[in-house]
Design a protein around this motif. Sequence first.
Motif, mmCIF file in Angstrom:
data_model
loop_
_atom_site.group_PDB
_atom_site.id
_atom_site.type_symbol
_atom_site.label_atom_id
_atom_site.label_comp_id
_atom_site.label_asym_id
_atom_site.label_seq_id
_atom_site.Cartn_x
_atom_site.Cartn_y
_atom_site.Cartn_z
ATOM 1 N N ILE A 75 0.839 -1.199 0.000
ATOM 2 C CA ILE A 75 0.000 0.000 0.000
ATOM 3 C C ILE A 75 0.875 1.250 0.000
ATOM 4 N N THR A 76 1.948 1.246 0.775
ATOM 5 C CA THR A 76 2.854 2.402 0.801
ATOM 6 C C THR A 76 3.397 2.698 -0.588
ATOM 7 N N LEU A 77 3.811 1.660 -1.279
ATOM 8 C CA LEU A 77 4.385 1.823 -2.617
ATOM 9 C C LEU A 77 3.318 2.023 -3.694
ATOM 10 N N GLY A 78 2.087 1.697 -3.369
ATOM 11 C CA GLY A 78 1.041 1.738 -4.378
ATOM 12 C C GLY A 78 1.214 0.610 -5.370
ATOM 13 N N LEU A 79 1.614 -0.544 -4.889
ATOM 14 C CA LEU A 79 1.870 -1.712 -5.735
ATOM 15 C C LEU A 79 0.816 -2.779 -5.448
ATOM 16 N N PHE A 80 0.080 -3.186 -6.463
ATOM 17 C CA PHE A 80 -1.017 -4.155 -6.322
ATOM 18 C C PHE A 80 -2.011 -3.677 -5.261
ATOM 19 N N THR A 81 -2.286 -2.394 -5.245
ATOM 20 C CA THR A 81 -3.033 -1.766 -4.162
ATOM 21 C C THR A 81 -4.410 -2.373 -3.975
ATOM 22 N N ARG A 82 -5.143 -2.537 -5.058
ATOM 23 C CA ARG A 82 -6.517 -3.058 -4.921
ATOM 24 C C ARG A 82 -6.529 -4.499 -4.418
ATOM 25 N N LEU A 83 -5.466 -5.210 -4.607
ATOM 26 C CA LEU A 83 -5.331 -6.557 -4.045
ATOM 27 C C LEU A 83 -4.801 -6.486 -2.610
ATOM 28 N N ALA A 84 -3.845 -5.608 -2.364
ATOM 29 C CA ALA A 84 -3.171 -5.522 -1.059
ATOM 30 C C ALA A 84 -4.081 -5.027 0.055
ATOM 31 N N PHE A 123 -11.886 1.271 -3.946
ATOM 32 C CA PHE A 123 -12.806 1.900 -4.897
ATOM 33 C C PHE A 123 -12.159 3.016 -5.704
ATOM 34 N N ASN A 124 -11.217 3.752 -5.128
ATOM 35 C CA ASN A 124 -10.581 4.868 -5.826
ATOM 36 C C ASN A 124 -9.285 4.486 -6.513
ATOM 37 N N GLY A 125 -8.668 3.401 -6.092
ATOM 38 C CA GLY A 125 -7.362 3.030 -6.633
ATOM 39 C C GLY A 125 -6.255 3.779 -5.916
ATOM 40 N N PRO A 126 -5.018 3.483 -6.263
ATOM 41 C CA PRO A 126 -3.877 4.045 -5.548
ATOM 42 C C PRO A 126 -3.541 5.483 -5.936
ATOM 43 N N GLY A 127 -4.119 5.952 -7.020
ATOM 44 C CA GLY A 127 -3.829 7.306 -7.465
ATOM 45 C C GLY A 127 -2.677 7.362 -8.457
ATOM 46 N N LYS A 128 -2.438 8.570 -8.909
ATOM 47 C CA LYS A 128 -1.441 8.822 -9.953
ATOM 48 C C LYS A 128 -0.016 8.568 -9.477
ATOM 49 N N TYR A 129 0.258 8.834 -8.217
ATOM 50 C CA TYR A 129 1.615 8.716 -7.692
ATOM 51 C C TYR A 129 1.801 7.348 -7.028
ATOM 52 N N SER A 130 1.838 6.309 -7.853
ATOM 53 C CA SER A 130 1.940 4.947 -7.344
ATOM 54 C C SER A 130 2.667 4.068 -8.355
#
Length: 139
Positions: A75-84, A123-130
């Motif tokens: 989540i910190t990195l914004g990697l596989f966020t919707r799964l993580a 629902f929103n995703g990790p955003g642009k900076y991920s």
Amino acid sequence: MSQHFFSPQRKIWFEPGIAMIRIITGLLMAYHGFEIFDGNKMLDYARWLTDLHFPNPALMAYLGKGAELISGVCITLGLFTRLAVWPMMLTMLGIAFGMGHGKIYYEDQHPFLFVLIGLFLFFNGPGKYSLDQYFYGNR
């Protein structure tokens, strides 16, 4: 000015705001997960889960802390966020309702807030900076 501020369609500092929420949430979750490397704390958690009649309490303690650590880093990195966010949310639901008393309006509010933030990120995703945007975003 106030018409724009109160407009539900107007987004204020949206992408940096999403990144800030995601990164802080991930760091907090990873911080909790780092307890997996503290043998004494893990023994305490296993004893607590034994008292609560959890099956295989030592394994459950390690699975919970491992989920916190791995999901927190992702989540910190914004990697596989919707799964993580799912291991984080399921772990926090287990804490709020299995280890706690399900009083999400007061005593068990802290873990339940992680569930709500997880839903927000799902629902929103990790955003642009991920990293998700870097690897999977439209180029």
